[in-house]
Design a protein around this motif. Structure first.
Motif, PDB file in Angstrom:
ATOM      1  N   MET A   1     -91.232 -30.883  18.151  1.00  0.00           N
ATOM      2  CA  MET A   1     -89.796 -30.759  17.951  1.00  0.00           C
ATOM      3  C   MET A   1     -89.456 -29.282  17.770  1.00  0.00           C
ATOM      4  SD  MET A   1     -87.450 -32.571  15.044  1.00  0.00           S
ATOM      5  CE  MET A   1     -88.214 -34.133  15.377  1.00  0.00           C
ATOM      6  N   ASP A   2     -88.465 -28.816  18.480  1.00  0.00           N
ATOM      7  CA  ASP A   2     -88.071 -27.414  18.455  1.00  0.00           C
ATOM      8  C   ASP A   2     -86.974 -27.199  17.410  1.00  0.00           C
ATOM      9  OD1 ASP A   2     -87.390 -24.799  18.955  1.00  0.00           O
ATOM     10  OD2 ASP A   2     -86.760 -25.147  21.024  1.00  0.00           O
ATOM     11  N   ILE A   3     -87.271 -26.450  16.385  1.00  0.00           N
ATOM     12  CA  ILE A   3     -86.326 -26.201  15.301  1.00  0.00           C
ATOM     13  C   ILE A   3     -85.051 -25.541  15.811  1.00  0.00           C
ATOM     14  CG2 ILE A   3     -85.958 -24.832  13.205  1.00  0.00           C
ATOM     15  CD1 ILE A   3     -88.912 -25.315  12.555  1.00  0.00           C
ATOM     16  N   THR A   4     -85.168 -24.670  16.788  1.00  0.00           N
ATOM     17  CA  THR A   4     -84.007 -23.907  17.246  1.00  0.00           C
ATOM     18  C   THR A   4     -82.948 -24.779  17.921  1.00  0.00           C
ATOM     19  OG1 THR A   4     -85.059 -23.337  19.346  1.00  0.00           O
ATOM     20  CG2 THR A   4     -85.370 -21.806  17.504  1.00  0.00           C
ATOM     21  N   THR A   5     -83.298 -25.983  18.353  1.00  0.00           N
ATOM     22  CA  THR A   5     -82.307 -26.862  18.981  1.00  0.00           C
ATOM     23  C   THR A   5     -81.546 -27.700  17.952  1.00  0.00           C
ATOM     24  OG1 THR A   5     -83.917 -28.644  19.307  1.00  0.00           O
ATOM     25  CG2 THR A   5     -83.683 -27.030  21.082  1.00  0.00           C
ATOM     26  N   LEU A   6     -81.927 -27.631  16.705  1.00  0.00           N
ATOM     27  CA  LEU A   6     -81.282 -28.435  15.667  1.00  0.00           C
ATOM     28  C   LEU A   6     -79.909 -27.915  15.264  1.00  0.00           C
ATOM     29  CD1 LEU A   6     -84.242 -29.014  13.190  1.00  0.00           C
ATOM     30  CD2 LEU A   6     -83.304 -30.641  14.827  1.00  0.00           C
ATOM     31  N   LEU A   7     -79.699 -26.627  15.382  1.00  0.00           N
ATOM     32  CA  LEU A   7     -78.495 -26.002  14.842  1.00  0.00           C
ATOM     33  C   LEU A   7     -77.508 -25.568  15.916  1.00  0.00           C
ATOM     34  CD1 LEU A   7     -80.052 -23.694  12.118  1.00  0.00           C
ATOM     35  CD2 LEU A   7     -78.720 -25.768  11.750  1.00  0.00           C
ATOM     36  N   SER A   8     -76.256 -25.494  15.499  1.00  0.00           N
ATOM     37  CA  SER A   8     -75.208 -24.868  16.292  1.00  0.00           C
ATOM     38  C   SER A   8     -74.298 -24.175  15.283  1.00  0.00           C
ATOM     39  CB  SER A   8     -74.427 -25.913  17.094  1.00  0.00           C
ATOM     40  OG  SER A   8     -73.733 -26.779  16.232  1.00  0.00           O
ATOM     41  N   ALA A   9     -73.493 -23.244  15.749  1.00  0.00           N
ATOM     42  CA  ALA A   9     -72.622 -22.497  14.834  1.00  0.00           C
ATOM     43  C   ALA A   9     -71.676 -23.416  14.064  1.00  0.00           C
ATOM     44  CB  ALA A   9     -71.831 -21.439  15.613  1.00  0.00           C
ATOM     45  N   GLU A  10     -71.260 -24.520  14.677  1.00  0.00           N
ATOM     46  CA  GLU A  10     -70.345 -25.433  13.989  1.00  0.00           C
ATOM     47  C   GLU A  10     -71.009 -26.194  12.841  1.00  0.00           C
ATOM     48  OE1 GLU A  10     -70.847 -28.959  17.351  1.00  0.00           O
ATOM     49  OE2 GLU A  10     -68.887 -28.102  16.968  1.00  0.00           O
ATOM     50  N   ARG A  11     -72.319 -26.205  12.807  1.00  0.00           N
ATOM     51  CA  ARG A  11     -73.036 -26.873  11.708  1.00  0.00           C
ATOM     52  C   ARG A  11     -73.687 -25.860  10.765  1.00  0.00           C
ATOM     53  NH1 ARG A  11     -74.800 -30.164  15.925  1.00  0.00           N
ATOM     54  NH2 ARG A  11     -76.940 -29.508  15.610  1.00  0.00           N
ATOM     55  N   ILE A  12     -73.032 -24.704  10.636  1.00  0.00           N
ATOM     56  CA  ILE A  12     -73.465 -23.672   9.697  1.00  0.00           C
ATOM     57  C   ILE A  12     -72.266 -23.266   8.859  1.00  0.00           C
ATOM     58  CG2 ILE A  12     -74.298 -21.293   9.460  1.00  0.00           C
ATOM     59  CD1 ILE A  12     -75.860 -21.692  12.051  1.00  0.00           C
ATOM     60  N   GLN A 135     -76.763 -12.508   5.467  1.00  0.00           N
ATOM     61  CA  GLN A 135     -75.880 -12.774   6.609  1.00  0.00           C
ATOM     62  C   GLN A 135     -74.518 -13.266   6.111  1.00  0.00           C
ATOM     63  OE1 GLN A 135     -77.161 -11.822   9.556  1.00  0.00           O
ATOM     64  NE2 GLN A 135     -79.022 -11.386   8.420  1.00  0.00           N
ATOM     65  N   HIS A 136     -73.463 -12.969   6.865  1.00  0.00           N
ATOM     66  CA  HIS A 136     -72.115 -13.308   6.415  1.00  0.00           C
ATOM     67  C   HIS A 136     -71.287 -14.117   7.404  1.00  0.00           C
ATOM     68  CE1 HIS A 136     -72.571 -10.923   2.816  1.00  0.00           C
ATOM     69  NE2 HIS A 136     -73.072  -9.957   3.562  1.00  0.00           N
ATOM     70  N   ASP A 137     -71.822 -14.400   8.584  1.00  0.00           N
ATOM     71  CA  ASP A 137     -71.048 -15.225   9.508  1.00  0.00           C
ATOM     72  C   ASP A 137     -71.969 -16.197  10.236  1.00  0.00           C
ATOM     73  OD1 ASP A 137     -71.454 -14.245  12.522  1.00  0.00           O
ATOM     74  OD2 ASP A 137     -71.422 -12.462  11.246  1.00  0.00           O
ATOM     75  N   GLN A 138     -71.367 -17.247  10.763  1.00  0.00           N
ATOM     76  CA  GLN A 138     -72.116 -18.343  11.350  1.00  0.00           C
ATOM     77  C   GLN A 138     -72.981 -17.909  12.533  1.00  0.00           C
ATOM     78  OE1 GLN A 138     -68.307 -20.294  11.693  1.00  0.00           O
ATOM     79  NE2 GLN A 138     -69.234 -22.173  10.902  1.00  0.00           N
ATOM     80  N   GLN A 139     -72.405 -17.182  13.463  1.00  0.00           N
ATOM     81  CA  GLN A 139     -73.159 -16.823  14.664  1.00  0.00           C
ATOM     82  C   GLN A 139     -74.322 -15.883  14.343  1.00  0.00           C
ATOM     83  OE1 GLN A 139     -72.665 -18.329  17.754  1.00  0.00           O
ATOM     84  NE2 GLN A 139     -74.676 -17.422  18.066  1.00  0.00           N
ATOM     85  N   THR A 140     -74.092 -14.918  13.471  1.00  0.00           N
ATOM     86  CA  THR A 140     -75.166 -14.001  13.089  1.00  0.00           C
ATOM     87  C   THR A 140     -76.285 -14.758  12.388  1.00  0.00           C
ATOM     88  OG1 THR A 140     -73.564 -12.215  12.848  1.00  0.00           O
ATOM     89  CG2 THR A 140     -75.707 -11.882  11.811  1.00  0.00           C
ATOM     90  N   LEU A 141     -75.912 -15.679  11.517  1.00  0.00           N
ATOM     91  CA  LEU A 141     -76.911 -16.484  10.818  1.00  0.00           C
ATOM     92  C   LEU A 141     -77.672 -17.365  11.796  1.00  0.00           C
ATOM     93  CD1 LEU A 141     -78.234 -17.248   8.175  1.00  0.00           C
ATOM     94  CD2 LEU A 141     -76.376 -18.851   7.762  1.00  0.00           C
TER      95      LEU A 141
END
Length: 162
Positions: A1-12, A135-141
């Motif tokens: 399972m690839d951890i990087t596919t779990l997240l998107s900016a809308e879920r941060i 970090q202070h914003d969703q995309q950067t995080l």
């Protein structure tokens, strides 16, 4: 399972006003419910809190990895970063600032254990947590988190193999 596919900016969520474990889990459940046709935030909240009652999902250094198996089509995650942590049953007694919540399909439980182990071994590193918490914003995080688990290949890797 690839951890990087779990997240998107809308879920941060970066540094929302959350002052309790309950509110943190509610925020995580709301984010995890995004894009879920058959699951409500309330059902996800119940699953996360039920799992938490079995034993704390904190790993130390201000990190918790709440997780649950549910009827989802594919694994998904939500990342919550708090300015000031919330009190939980952490082994080191530190407040939790970083929550990485995960939902996985019930039939993928073995992969799920490996995922938790990989997350734990990475997110237990104090210096790494300090970088993430700066970090202070969703995309950067999101970009930073993806770089942790999917580092760029070395530019000479292909040339050395030839």
């Amino acid at each position: 399972m690839d951890i990087t596919t779990l997240l998107s900016a809308e879920r941060i969520a970066c540094k929302p006003d959350v002052s309790s474990k309950k509110r943190a889990f509610e925020q995580l459940a709301e984010m995890l419910a995004i894009g879920q046709q058959a699951l409500s935030a309330a059902a996800i909240f119940d699953a996360l809190t039920s799992r938490e009652k079995l034993g704390s999902t904190t790993i130390g250094n201000g990190v918790a990895i709440p997780h649950a198996c549910m009827s989802v089509l594919k694994p998904c995650g939500a990342l919550l970063l708090l300015e000031d942590g919330v009190k939980m049953d952490a082994p080191d007694k530190k407040p939790v600032q970083l929550f990485m919540a995960i939902l996985v399909p019930a039939n993928q439980a073995p992969d799920y254990s490996e995922l938790i182990t990989q997350l734990t071994s990475t997110l237990i590193q104090k210096a790494l947590i300090e970088q993430i918490c700066s970090q202070h914003d969703q995309q950067t995080l999101l970009d930073h988190f993806i770089s942790l688990f999917n580092p760029p290949s070395h530019p000479f890797k292909g040339a050395l193999a030839a």
